[in-house]
Each structure stands twice: as structure tokens, then as C-alpha cells.
Design a protein around this motif. Structure first.
Motif: not given
Length: 188
Positions: A88-116
Motif C-alpha cells: 500500500l502507498s506509504i503516503d496514503w497510509l501516513t496522510a490517512f493517519s494524520k486525521y486522528f493522530l493530530i500532534n501525537l508523535t513518539q519521542t523514540f522508537t527502538f527498532l529491535l532487528t533480527l533475521p526474519p
């Protein structure tokens, strides 16, 4: 859980939650999302319904009280799973989400990675129920696209994302690394 315990030991109020499933509605949506076949668009919209409810009833009230909010997954997961994984389009996903996540952003995102393959093995052995999980039955290529999507998001927002290798077998080793980052950034 370990991070929440650490903050509580330091006298902080902590809201520990997850997505989907951080609310009663979210638990019902989680069951649908994990067990029922659906289109990528429906999958994203169900996650969005959970995210909107979660933001309004759990996350915002916690932040308003001054609590530390720790959420296992958030919008980045939809960008990686439904965007990169499902196409799906990342731009569409982001734009849609902005309607209900107004001014709500995370300070940090810990991305824990490992092989699938290792991640899937851990997920199957960690799960408490025998309930099917649609994501665990996806092919490795899907999970690689998701990982690549997360890594691209991290590359685009290096100040927020902290990428960590989660291959180590002990959760406490990874937890100590997370604590170290938070101490360095003055977030204790």
C-alpha cells in the motif's frame, strides 16, 4: 515490560500498552486481524481503528498526566507491514493517519532487528495460545520486505529511531542497551 519496571523503580508513572490490543476494542480487533483473511486495505483500516481508540483512551490521557508511555508498536508498524510488506502507498497510509493522530508523535522508537526466520521462530515459541496468526504464516519474502521497510523508516528519521540488534538470546542484554541510550539522552 522490563523498561516499564525500570521507569517505575525510578518513581515514574508508566503506561505500558501494545498495538493492537491496548484497549478492549483493540483486543477484539487484534483477534480479527490475526485470524481472518482480509485485504491489505481492510487490515490497515482495522489497525487504524485500534490506533485511534488507543490514542484517545490510553496514550493521550497518559501523556496528559505526565506518564511515560511505552507502546509495543505504533504507526511505523503499519508503514512497514501494510506499506512495504503489502504494497500500500506509504503516503496514503501516513496522510490517512494524520486525521486522528493530530500532534501525537513518539519521542523514540527502538527498532529491535533480527533475521526474519529467527523472528518467526521466536514468535511461534513465545505465543501463549494455539490461535493461528496470519502474519506468522506469511512467506519469508514478506517479512524481509517488512524489515527492509522498518530500516528505511529508521534511515529517514535517525533522530527518533534507535536501531538495535536483537539476535542476542537474553532480553536483559538488549534491555541494558536500551537503558544506556535513554540515560545518554537524558530520559530517565
Amino acid at each position: 515490560r522490563l523498561l516499564a519496571d525500570w521507569y517505575r523503580e525510578k518513581g515514574r508513572e508508566v503506561v505500558l500498552t501494545r498495538e493492537p490490543g491496548g484497549t478492549e476494542l483493540g483486543n477484539h480487533l487484534r483477534h480479527l486481524i490475526l485470524t481472518k483473511p482480509m485485504t491489505p486495505e481492510t487490515e490497515f483500516l482495522l489497525y487504524s481503528a485500534d490506533r485511534a481508540e488507543h490514542a484517545a483512551t490510553v496514550i493521550r490521557p497518559g501523556l496528559d498526566r505526565g506518564a511515560v508511555v511505552i507502546c509495543d508498536r505504533w504507526l511505523d508498524s503499519s508503514l512497514a507491514y501494510q506499506g512495504c510488506g503489502r504494497g500500500l502507498s506509504i503516503d496514503w497510509l501516513t496522510a490517512f493517519s494524520k486525521y486522528f493522530l493530530i500532534n501525537l508523535t513518539q519521542t523514540f522508537t527502538f527498532l529491535l532487528t533480527l533475521p526474519p526466520r529467527l523472528g518467526l521462530w521466536r514468535a511461534k515459541h513465545r505465543r501463549m495460545s494455539n490461535e493461528p496468526d496470519r502474519f506468522e504464516s506469511e512467506e519469508i519474502a514478506f517479512h524481509q520486505r517488512v524489515l527492509d521497510g522498518f530500516l528505511e523508516l529508521a534511515r529517514l528519521d535517525e533522530k527518533r529511531f534507535i536501531v538495535m540488534d536483537a539476535e542476542k538470546p537474553c532480553a536483559y542484554v538488549v534491555q541494558n542497551q536500551i537503558r544506556s541510550v535513554l540515560k545518554k539522552r537524558g530520559r530517565i
